[in-house]
Design a protein around this motif. Structure first.
Motif, PDB file in Angstrom:
ATOM      1  N   ILE A  31    -110.359  47.988 -42.931  1.00  0.00           N
ATOM      2  CA  ILE A  31    -109.268  48.267 -41.992  1.00  0.00           C
ATOM      3  C   ILE A  31    -108.002  48.750 -42.709  1.00  0.00           C
ATOM      4  CG2 ILE A  31    -107.684  47.215 -40.335  1.00  0.00           C
ATOM      5  CD1 ILE A  31    -110.019  45.581 -39.273  1.00  0.00           C
ATOM      6  N   PRO A  32    -107.512  48.055 -43.762  1.00  0.00           N
ATOM      7  CA  PRO A  32    -106.337  48.593 -44.485  1.00  0.00           C
ATOM      8  C   PRO A  32    -106.585  49.980 -45.081  1.00  0.00           C
ATOM      9  CG  PRO A  32    -106.692  46.296 -45.057  1.00  0.00           C
ATOM     10  CD  PRO A  32    -107.887  46.736 -44.275  1.00  0.00           C
ATOM     11  N   LEU A  33    -107.822  50.226 -45.540  1.00  0.00           N
ATOM     12  CA  LEU A  33    -108.144  51.538 -46.088  1.00  0.00           C
ATOM     13  C   LEU A  33    -108.000  52.619 -45.019  1.00  0.00           C
ATOM     14  CD1 LEU A  33    -109.218  53.309 -48.383  1.00  0.00           C
ATOM     15  CD2 LEU A  33    -111.542  52.765 -47.623  1.00  0.00           C
ATOM     16  N   LEU A  34    -108.493  52.363 -43.825  1.00  0.00           N
ATOM     17  CA  LEU A  34    -108.381  53.326 -42.736  1.00  0.00           C
ATOM     18  C   LEU A  34    -106.921  53.529 -42.328  1.00  0.00           C
ATOM     19  CD1 LEU A  34    -111.422  52.197 -40.532  1.00  0.00           C
ATOM     20  CD2 LEU A  34    -111.269  54.201 -42.034  1.00  0.00           C
ATOM     21  N   ILE A  35    -106.146  52.444 -42.339  1.00  0.00           N
ATOM     22  CA  ILE A  35    -104.721  52.559 -42.015  1.00  0.00           C
ATOM     23  C   ILE A  35    -104.004  53.441 -43.033  1.00  0.00           C
ATOM     24  CG2 ILE A  35    -102.548  51.274 -41.865  1.00  0.00           C
ATOM     25  CD1 ILE A  35    -104.138  48.927 -40.723  1.00  0.00           C
ATOM     26  N   LEU A  36    -104.295  53.235 -44.313  1.00  0.00           N
ATOM     27  CA  LEU A  36    -103.674  54.039 -45.369  1.00  0.00           C
ATOM     28  C   LEU A  36    -104.041  55.516 -45.233  1.00  0.00           C
ATOM     29  CD1 LEU A  36    -104.070  51.723 -48.497  1.00  0.00           C
ATOM     30  CD2 LEU A  36    -101.967  52.264 -47.267  1.00  0.00           C
ATOM     31  N   ILE A  37    -105.295  55.796 -44.894  1.00  0.00           N
ATOM     32  CA  ILE A  37    -105.720  57.179 -44.710  1.00  0.00           C
ATOM     33  C   ILE A  37    -104.986  57.805 -43.521  1.00  0.00           C
ATOM     34  CG2 ILE A  37    -107.665  58.653 -44.069  1.00  0.00           C
ATOM     35  CD1 ILE A  37    -109.483  56.758 -45.649  1.00  0.00           C
ATOM     36  N   ALA A  38    -104.859  57.040 -42.441  1.00  0.00           N
ATOM     37  CA  ALA A  38    -104.167  57.544 -41.247  1.00  0.00           C
ATOM     38  C   ALA A  38    -102.698  57.843 -41.537  1.00  0.00           C
ATOM     39  CB  ALA A  38    -104.273  56.524 -40.113  1.00  0.00           C
ATOM     40  N   MET A  39    -102.083  57.074 -42.443  1.00  0.00           N
ATOM     41  CA  MET A  39    -100.688  57.318 -42.809  1.00  0.00           C
ATOM     42  C   MET A  39    -100.565  58.412 -43.865  1.00  0.00           C
ATOM     43  SD  MET A  39     -99.423  53.344 -42.999  1.00  0.00           S
ATOM     44  CE  MET A  39     -97.749  53.750 -43.482  1.00  0.00           C
ATOM     45  N   ALA A  40    -101.527  58.485 -44.768  1.00  0.00           N
ATOM     46  CA  ALA A  40    -101.427  59.427 -45.889  1.00  0.00           C
ATOM     47  C   ALA A  40    -101.657  60.870 -45.453  1.00  0.00           C
ATOM     48  CB  ALA A  40    -102.430  59.048 -46.978  1.00  0.00           C
ATOM     49  N   PHE A  41    -102.519  61.090 -44.482  1.00  0.00           N
ATOM     50  CA  PHE A  41    -102.841  62.468 -44.087  1.00  0.00           C
ATOM     51  C   PHE A  41    -101.621  63.226 -43.579  1.00  0.00           C
ATOM     52  CE2 PHE A  41    -104.284  65.611 -40.962  1.00  0.00           C
ATOM     53  CZ  PHE A  41    -105.059  66.414 -41.791  1.00  0.00           C
ATOM     54  N   PRO A  42    -100.890  62.718 -42.568  1.00  0.00           N
ATOM     55  CA  PRO A  42     -99.703  63.462 -42.116  1.00  0.00           C
ATOM     56  C   PRO A  42     -98.601  63.503 -43.164  1.00  0.00           C
ATOM     57  CG  PRO A  42     -99.840  61.332 -41.017  1.00  0.00           C
ATOM     58  CD  PRO A  42    -101.129  61.526 -41.736  1.00  0.00           C
TER      59      PRO A  42
END
Length: 277
Positions: A97-108
């Motif tokens: 879950i934290p990994l997915l959150i980081l990806i969601a924040m890092a992309f934009p």
């Protein structure tokens, strides 16, 4: 009051607080972000709010589970402590879950950083040179090419010495504004004459170091006419706080008139100097 009611009250209060922060931009701009006036500034603001919503969701989930567990499983209601070992499935979940959150924040965020660095095909290029303690501006390319001037603090000495009441824009006013047209891509090349400076205008989402002997660049496109203020963002000496930046954004026709008048004034000064010699 039941544990569910406590959790609902806590969640509602927190949600109301974040909602007021997120949607009252004019009000919150005096506390953190100024009102965005460029694409980059808007994107950074939106990502800031997005990150706050993620923090809110994590806060509600973590503290909600914690307080629910404390209230529901307390000894005073007769709950017996359980003995259990770690769960591989749970560990995978709280890692994924934290990994997915980081990806969601890092992309934009990565997309915005890449856009920040794209200074290609500007309509106007301006060199901003930092001095102790003022800015020098040279219009290198585009409408207004050849214009050159210095921009220094214009706050009255009496205000600095405390002999007069401080003005509305205390320490954020200059004698010569940097003038640009609305809706045009402005490339700002930064350098410095003496020590490290930084050209920073929050409303445009731009901040770039000005380094002696080096050339750096940044860009912005102003969405609306107006006056936008910034400062040198590096500790460049004892008068570091006395070198503000003021950008005046004009409509296209008014900018053209300003550029023409500025060139005429410069030509008149040159002619006067030539006659004197």
């Amino acid at each position: 009051m039941s544990s569910k009611s406590v959790m609902a009250l806590l969640g509602s209060a927190t949600l109301a607080l974040y909602s007021s922060m997120a949607f009252s931009l004019d009000e919150t701009s005096k506390y953190f972000h100024p009102q965005p006036n460029s694409v980059i500034a808007q994107e950074t603001y939106d990502q800031h709010i997005f990150a706050l919503w993620i923090c809110l969701a994590i806060f509600i989930v973590v503290f909600g589970v914690m307080f629910y567990s404390i209230l529901k499983h307390r000894k005073s209601v007769g709950y017996k402590a359980a003995n259990f070992h770690h769960s591989t499935v749970v560990e995978i979940i709280w890692t994924a879950i934290p990994l997915l959150i980081l990806i969601a924040m890092a992309f934009p965020a990565t997309k915005t950083v890449v856009a920040m660095k794209d200074t290609s095909e500007p309509d106007i290029t301006i060199k901003a040179t930092g001095y102790q303690w003022m800015w020098g501006y040279d219009y290198l390319q585009g409408e207004g090419e050849g214009i050159s001037f210095f921009s220094k603090l214009s706050t009255p000495t009496a205000q600095l010495e405390g002999k007069e009441a401080k003005g509305e824009n205390y320490l954020l006013e200059v004698d010569n504004n940097l003038v640009v047209p609305v809706g045009k891509k402005i490339r700002v090349i930064t350098t410095a004459n003496d020590v490290l400076h930084a050209w920073w205008v929050p409303a445009f989402g731009v901040k770039q170091d000005a380094i002696p002997g080096f050339i750096r660049d940044v860009w912005f496109t102003a969405d609306r006419p107006g006056i936008y203020r910034g400062q040198c963002a590096e500790l460049c000496g004892k008068d570091h706080g006395y070198m503000p930046i003021v950008v005046e954004v004009l409509e296209a026709d008014k900018y053209a008139q300003w550029a023409a008048d500025k060139k005429k004034a410069s030509a008149a000064v040159v002619n006067t100097a030539a006659i004197g010699n």
